[in-house]
Design a protein around this motif. Structure first.
Motif, PDB file in Angstrom:
ATOM      1  N   GLU A  10       0.856  -1.189   0.000  1.00 41.43           N
ATOM      2  CA  GLU A  10       0.000   0.000   0.000  1.00 41.43           C
ATOM      3  C   GLU A  10       0.891   1.237   0.000  1.00 41.43           C
ATOM      4  O   GLU A  10       1.720   1.412   0.900  1.00 41.43           O
ATOM      5  N   ARG A  11       0.726   2.083  -1.018  1.00 44.08           N
ATOM      6  CA  ARG A  11       1.453   3.350  -1.007  1.00 44.08           C
ATOM      7  C   ARG A  11       0.907   4.230   0.113  1.00 44.08           C
ATOM      8  O   ARG A  11      -0.303   4.325   0.308  1.00 44.08           O
ATOM      9  N   ILE A  12       1.824   4.888   0.812  1.00 44.44           N
ATOM     10  CA  ILE A  12       1.406   5.824   1.845  1.00 44.44           C
ATOM     11  C   ILE A  12       2.503   6.869   2.018  1.00 44.44           C
ATOM     12  O   ILE A  12       3.685   6.544   2.067  1.00 44.44           O
ATOM     13  N   GLN A  13       2.110   8.132   2.044  1.00 45.79           N
ATOM     14  CA  GLN A  13       3.084   9.195   2.252  1.00 45.79           C
ATOM     15  C   GLN A  13       3.490   9.229   3.728  1.00 45.79           C
ATOM     16  O   GLN A  13       2.678   8.911   4.612  1.00 45.79           O
ATOM     17  N   PRO A  14       4.727   9.603   4.021  1.00 44.02           N
ATOM     18  CA  PRO A  14       5.171   9.628   5.430  1.00 44.02           C
ATOM     19  C   PRO A  14       4.236  10.410   6.351  1.00 44.02           C
ATOM     20  O   PRO A  14       3.954   9.980   7.476  1.00 44.02           O
ATOM     21  N   GLU A  15       3.721  11.554   5.875  1.00 45.77           N
ATOM     22  CA  GLU A  15       2.864  12.383   6.732  1.00 45.77           C
ATOM     23  C   GLU A  15       1.479  11.760   6.939  1.00 45.77           C
ATOM     24  O   GLU A  15       0.713  12.206   7.815  1.00 45.77           O
ATOM     25  N   GLU A  16       1.134  10.753   6.170  1.00 46.86           N
ATOM     26  CA  GLU A  16      -0.167  10.087   6.314  1.00 46.86           C
ATOM     27  C   GLU A  16      -0.128   8.926   7.307  1.00 46.86           C
ATOM     28  O   GLU A  16      -1.167   8.346   7.627  1.00 46.86           O
ATOM     29  N   ILE A  17       1.047   8.568   7.780  1.00 46.86           N
ATOM     30  CA  ILE A  17       1.183   7.398   8.653  1.00 46.86           C
ATOM     31  C   ILE A  17       0.588   7.697  10.031  1.00 46.86           C
ATOM     32  O   ILE A  17       0.915   8.701  10.671  1.00 46.86           O
ATOM     33  N   HIS A  18      -0.311   6.817  10.453  1.00 43.33           N
ATOM     34  CA  HIS A  18      -0.868   6.896  11.806  1.00 43.33           C
ATOM     35  C   HIS A  18      -0.942   5.475  12.355  1.00 43.33           C
ATOM     36  O   HIS A  18      -1.484   4.571  11.714  1.00 43.33           O
ATOM     37  N   ILE A  19      -0.410   5.252  13.526  1.00 45.53           N
ATOM     38  CA  ILE A  19      -0.320   3.909  14.098  1.00 45.53           C
ATOM     39  C   ILE A  19      -1.075   3.880  15.416  1.00 45.53           C
ATOM     40  O   ILE A  19      -0.806   4.681  16.325  1.00 45.53           O
ATOM     41  N   ASP A  20      -2.033   2.919  15.511  1.00 42.44           N
ATOM     42  CA  ASP A  20      -2.878   2.806  16.700  1.00 42.44           C
ATOM     43  C   ASP A  20      -2.384   1.763  17.692  1.00 42.44           C
ATOM     44  O   ASP A  20      -2.981   1.601  18.762  1.00 42.44           O
ATOM     45  N   ALA A  21      -1.331   1.030  17.356  1.00 36.68           N
ATOM     46  CA  ALA A  21      -0.838  -0.013  18.259  1.00 36.68           C
ATOM     47  C   ALA A  21      -0.433   0.605  19.597  1.00 36.68           C
ATOM     48  O   ALA A  21      -0.103   1.795  19.690  1.00 36.68           O
ATOM     49  N   THR A  22      -0.470  -0.210  20.636  1.00 40.86           N
ATOM     50  CA  THR A  22      -0.164   0.273  21.988  1.00 40.86           C
ATOM     51  C   THR A  22       1.209  -0.212  22.439  1.00 40.86           C
ATOM     52  O   THR A  22       1.737  -1.194  21.911  1.00 40.86           O
ATOM     53  N   PRO A  23       1.792   0.459  23.442  1.00 38.21           N
ATOM     54  CA  PRO A  23       3.046  -0.041  24.006  1.00 38.21           C
ATOM     55  C   PRO A  23       2.910  -1.463  24.550  1.00 38.21           C
ATOM     56  O   PRO A  23       3.850  -2.258  24.499  1.00 38.21           O
ATOM     57  N   GLU A  24       1.713  -1.792  25.063  1.00 33.95           N
ATOM     58  CA  GLU A  24       1.506  -3.145  25.596  1.00 33.95           C
ATOM     59  C   GLU A  24       1.589  -4.191  24.490  1.00 33.95           C
ATOM     60  O   GLU A  24       2.196  -5.253  24.673  1.00 33.95           O
ATOM     61  N   SER A  25       0.978  -3.907  23.327  1.00 35.16           N
ATOM     62  CA  SER A  25       1.040  -4.879  22.222  1.00 35.16           C
ATOM     63  C   SER A  25       2.469  -5.023  21.713  1.00 35.16           C
ATOM     64  O   SER A  25       2.880  -6.104  21.279  1.00 35.16           O
ATOM     65  N   ARG A  26       3.228  -3.927  21.771  1.00 34.82           N
ATOM     66  CA  ARG A  26       4.641  -4.028  21.375  1.00 34.82           C
ATOM     67  C   ARG A  26       5.384  -4.986  22.295  1.00 34.82           C
ATOM     68  O   ARG A  26       6.124  -5.864  21.827  1.00 34.82           O
ATOM     69  N   GLN A  27       5.207  -4.837  23.600  1.00 37.49           N
ATOM     70  CA  GLN A  27       5.915  -5.707  24.538  1.00 37.49           C
ATOM     71  C   GLN A  27       5.482  -7.161  24.374  1.00 37.49           C
ATOM     72  O   GLN A  27       6.314  -8.077  24.419  1.00 37.49           O
ATOM     73  N   LEU A  28       4.194  -7.398  24.189  1.00 39.10           N
ATOM     74  CA  LEU A  28       3.709  -8.763  23.971  1.00 39.10           C
ATOM     75  C   LEU A  28       4.284  -9.344  22.680  1.00 39.10           C
ATOM     76  O   LEU A  28       4.602 -10.539  22.604  1.00 39.10           O
TER      77      LEU A  28
END
Length: 696
Positions: A540-558
Motif C-alpha cells: 500500500e502506497r502511503i506518504q510519510p505524513e499520512e502514517i498513523h499507528i494505533d498499536a499500543t506499548p503493551e502490544s509491542r511488549q507482547l
C-alpha cells in the motif's frame, strides 16, 4: 471470410471447395492441439474474433492477407526464403552472445578464492583449468569462431519471433537439429493465420524426441511475454544454453517484436543469477556445524503476535532519513526489525531496534558490524541471523538466535526433513526481515528505508548509514563503501513508488521480486510502502505524513515476547549422521555422472547433448529431496556454462571433442576434491575439531 460465409457461396468449384475445407480442417486440428498443449494461447485465440486471412479463387488460387500485406503462396514463401538466408548467416543480429570476459581473463571466475573467509576452496582450480585448456587448444583468434557454432545445422535453442504463413517453421524443423524451439508471437492475427497453413501436429511430431521441447507463446503485453519466454527457456533447458541461441525474426516490420527482443535482452542476465556455488555452500555448512555445536536457539515458529501489533522493517535506503522522525514518534508502539547496514543508520540517529537481522555467511558481516556505535547498539539488541552466519557475529549480541534460510544447503543439512520453517532471505537482509515479521503473524508492516531504488540526483543509501556517515574512513569498510558507490553509479529505470521511474540495480530488483513473493504468500497482511523508491507490488502506497499507528506499548511488549518464544534450542538434526548421508549421496552422483560422461562422443554436438543430459539429471524430480543436489548443482551449472562457451567457439571439431572429454574428467575430479572437504566437516561435526588440511 469465415467458413460460414464461404458456405453461403453456392457457386464453388469442386477444387475450390476441397481446398477451402482442407484449410479449415487444418485450422480446426491446430486449435485442438493448442487447447491440449498450450491452453493460454488457445484461450486468447478463442477470445478474439478474426476473419479467415485468405480468399480462394475457383481454380484454388489463394490470396493471403497479413496486416497491410497481401500476396500469393509464392510471395510468402519467397519472404520466408529471404529470412531463412538471413538466419543462416549466423550474424550478431541472429545469435545471442552473453559477455564472457573470463575467456581472456580467467581471474574473473577464480578470484573469489583469494578471500580468506572461504573454507578450503577447491572450485576455482577447476574453473580456471577449463578456461586454461581452452586457451591452450586455440590460442589465436583464427582458431575460434566469433560466435558459438554447435555443428552443421545444429542449434540447441532457437527462438522464432512470428509465425505467419509458417514456411520458415517447416524448414527449421526439417533442416536443423534443434533441441529447444520457442515460437513467440506478439500478433494474434499472424499466429491465427499460421493455423491455416502450418500443420502444428505434424510439425510437433517431427520435432519431438527425447529431451527436446517445443513451445508457443502469445501475449499482448510485451513485459509479460518477455518474462514468459525467459521462464520457458529456464524450464526446458540449461540456462547457459541461451549462449549462442539462434533468433529467427519473421516479423521484421513489427515494432512490438523489436520492443519484445529488447526486453528479453535486458533481462537475459537473470538466467545466470542465483545459482550458488560449492565453495560458498561449504562455508555455510562449516558455519552451520559450528553454530549447531554451540546450541544456538533456532526459529521454530508457532508464537503469534497480538492482532493490533505493528512491525517496522528498516532498510538503509535513502528514504529512511525522511522516515526517522516518524519512527521516533511511534517508537514505543512498534516492533522494529533493523536489517543489514540499517543498524549503522539507526545507531547514528540514536534509535535502537528491537531486533537486528543479518543473512550473509562470510566474516564480512562481522567486519561491517565492528564499529563502535554499531557494537554499542548490538550489545543491547537481540540478533536474528541465518544459521550459516559466521559464528563470531553471534558474540556481538547478548541474545543471538538463528533461523533456517529458504533454498539453502547449510540450513537443509540442519533439518533434512524440513520440520522447521524456512525464511526467504535472498538477496538482501530486508527480505529476511520482512519474511520473518510476516511469519511471526504481524498483519501490519511498514517498510522504512526499503527503497530498492534511488534518484539520479540523490543518494543511494541513507545519509546516516556507513555509506555516508563518515565511519568508513579506511581499511575494509572504506573498500565496502567504495564498492557500493561504484555499484550504484549506473542504474536502470524501474517503476517508482511515488514517481514514474527511479534507478535500480539487478540485486535491488531481485530483492523487490522476492519481497513481492513474501507479501503475496500472506494475503491477510497489509504491507505499507512510504518510500520514495521502487514500486513494490502488493504494498500500500502511503506518504510519510499520512502514517498513523494505533498499536499500543503493551502490544509491542507482547509482540517482542512472542518473537523471542519462537526460537528454541535442541531442535536440530544429528549433524554427523546427516553429513555421512551426504557423502553417500555424493558418491552416487559421481558414479552416475561417470556413466553419463562415458557415453560415446563422435561429433561436436554430442558435447552439448552431454551437458543437457547432466542438467536434466540434476533437476530430475526424484532428486529434489536429496541434499547433495543443491550443494553441487550450482557449481556444475557454472562450469557447464564455461564448458558450453568454450566448446562452441572451437573451430576444429576433433579438437573440440578431445577438449570436451577432458572437461568432463575435470568435472568428476572437482566432485572428488569437494568430497574431501565434506569429509573434513564430518570430522568437525563428530569431534568438534577440524582435521589438518594435509590429513584430509
Amino acid at each position: 471470410m469465415t467458413e460460414a460465409e464461404n458456405t453461403a457461396q453456392t457457386e464453388w468449384t469442386p477444387l475450390q471447395e476441397a481446398y477451402i475445407r482442407k484449410l479449415y480442417a487444418t485450422y480446426q486440428a491446430n486449435l485442438y492441439f493448442l487447447r491440449e498443449n498450450f491452453p493460454a494461447v488457445f484461450d486468447t485465440l478463442m477470445a478474439t474474433q478474426l476473419p479467415a486471412p485468405f480468399e480462394v479463387s475457383p481454380d484454388a488460387g489463394i490470396t493471403i492477407f497479413s496486416g497491410k500485406h497481401a500476396g500469393g503462396v509464392r510471395d510468402f514463401t519467397d519472404l520466408g526464403r529471404v529470412l531463412l538466408r538471413e538466419f543462416e548467416l549466423a550474424t550478431d543480429g541472429t545469435r545471442i552472445w552473453v559477455e564472457a570476459g573470463y575467456l581472456e581473463n580467467p581471474a574473473e571466475i577464480t578470484d573469489y578464492a583469494t578471500n580468506p573467509d572461504f573454507f578450503r576452496p577447491v572450485e576455482q582450480v577447476y574453473r580456471g583449468e577449463i578456461v586454461r585448456r581452452f586457451q591452450a587448444r586455440c590460442p589465436s583468434p583464427e582458431q575460434r569462431h566469433r560466435r558459438p557454432v554447435f555443428g552443421d545445422h545444429v542449434q540447441p535453442v532457437v527462438i522464432v519471433f512470428g509465425s505467419g504463413f509458417g514456411w520458415h517453421l517447416e524448414r527449421l524443423v526439417d533442416e536443423y537439429e534443434i533441441f529447444h524451439l520457442f515460437i513467440v508471437d506478439t500478433d494474434v492475427e499472424r499466429l491465427n493465420m499460421s493455423l491455416y497453413f502450418v500443420d502444428y501436429i505434424a510439425l510437433h511430431q517431427r520435432f519431438e524426441r527425447n529431451g527436446r521441447s517445443f513451445s508457443i507463446a502469445l501475449h499482448d503485453d510485451n513485459e509479460l511475454l518477455a518474462a514468459s519466454v525467459l521462464a520457458t527457456i529456464q524450464k526446458h533447458a540449461a540456462p547457459y544454453m541461451v549462449q549462442g541461441a539462434a533468433l529467427f525474426f519473421h516479423d521484421y516490420d513489427s515494432e512490438r517484436v523489436h520492443d519484445l527482443w529488447e526486453r528479453i535482452s535486458a533481462d537475459m542476465g537473470k538466467l545466470f543469477r542465483g545459482w550458488g556455488f560449492f565453495d560458498d555452500e561449504m562455508l555455510g555448512l562449516r558455519h552451520a556445524v559450528e553454530n549447531a555445536l554451540a546450541r544456538r536457539p533456532v526459529f521454530v515458529g508457532g508464537a503469534s503476535v497480538p492482532d493490533d501489533a505493528v512491525a517496522v522493517v528498516v532498510g538503509a535506503g535513502p528514504s529512511l532519513d525522511t522516515l526517522l522522525p516518524v519512527l521516533r514518534a511511534y517508537r514505543d508502539r512498534v516492533v522494529v526489525f533493523s536489517c543489514g547496514t540499517a543498524i549503522s543508520a539507526l545507531a547514528n540517529a540514536g534509535v535502537d531496534p528491537d531486533f537486528h537481522v543479518e543473512i550473509e555467511r562470510t566474516a564480512a558481516t562481522y567486519r561491517i558490524l565492528d564499529t563502535p556505535r554499531t557494537r554499542a547498539v548490538l550489545a543491547r539488541t537481540p540478533l536474528l541471523t541465518s544459521a550459516i552466519m559466521c559464528p563470531a557475529v553471534f558474540d556481538l549480541s547478548p541474545n543471538p538466535a538463528m533461523f533456517l534460510k529458504d533454498i539453502d544447503f547449510g540450513s537443509n543439512m540442519l533439518d533434512f526433513d524440513r520440520r522447521l520453517p524456512r525464511v526467504r532471505t535472498n538477496p538482501t537482509c530486508t527480505n529476511g526481515g520482512l519474511d520473518l515479521a510476516l511469519q511471526m503473524g504481524f498483519r501490519k508492516v511498514f517498510l522504512f528505508g526499503v527503497d530498492l531504488g534511488f534518484h539520479p540526483d540523490g543518494v543511494h543509501h541513507s545519509r546516516n548509514s556507513i555509506y555516508y556517515n563518515g565511519e568508513a574512513k579506511e581499511g575494509y569498510l572504506a573498500g565496502v563503501v567504495a564498492g557500493t558507490h561504484w555499484m550504484h553509479s549506473n542504474g536502470k529505470p524501474v517503476p517508482g513508488n511515488f514517481c514514474e521511474t527511479v534507478l535500480s540495480t539487478d540485486q535491488l530488483t531481485y530483492s523487490r521480486d522476492i519481497l513481492q513473493v513474501s507479501i503475496a504468500a500472506h494475503p491477510d497482511a497489509v504491507v505499507y510502502n512510504p518510500n520514495d523508491g521502487a514500486r513494490i507490488a502488493w504494498t500500500e502506497r502511503i506518504q510519510p505524513e499520512e502514517i498513523h499507528i494505533d498499536a499500543t506499548p503493551e502490544s509491542r511488549q507482547l509482540s517482542i515476547a512472542a518473537v523471542s518464544r519462537a526460537f528454541m534450542r535442541g531442535v536440530l538434526d544429528d549433524m554427523p549422521g546427516n553429513i555421512a548421508n551426504l557423502l553417500a549421496q555424493l558418491d552416487a552422483v559421481i558414479e552416475d555422472l561417470s556413466e553419463l560422461f562415458a557415453r560415446p562422443i563422435t561429433r561436436k554436438a554430442d558435447l552439448f547433448v552431454r551437458l543437457a543430459d547432466m542438467h536434466t539429471y540434476f533437476f530430475l524430480p526424484r532428486h529434489q529431496e536429496s541434499q547433495v543436489f543443491p550443494l553441487v548443482r550450482g557449481s556444475m551449472q557454472h562450469m557447464g556454462r564455461f564448458a558450453n562457451d568454450c566448446f562452441s567457439l572451437i573451430k576444429d571439431e576433433a579438437a573440440a571433442i578431445e577438449y570436451g572429454r577432458e572437461v568432463f574428467d575435470l568435472l568428476l575430479d572437482f566432485l572428488k576434491a569437494g568430497r574431501e572437504n565434506i569429509l573434513a566437516l564430518h570430522t568437525l561435526a563428530s569431534t568438534g575439531k577440524l582435521p589438518d588440511k594435509q590429513e584430509v
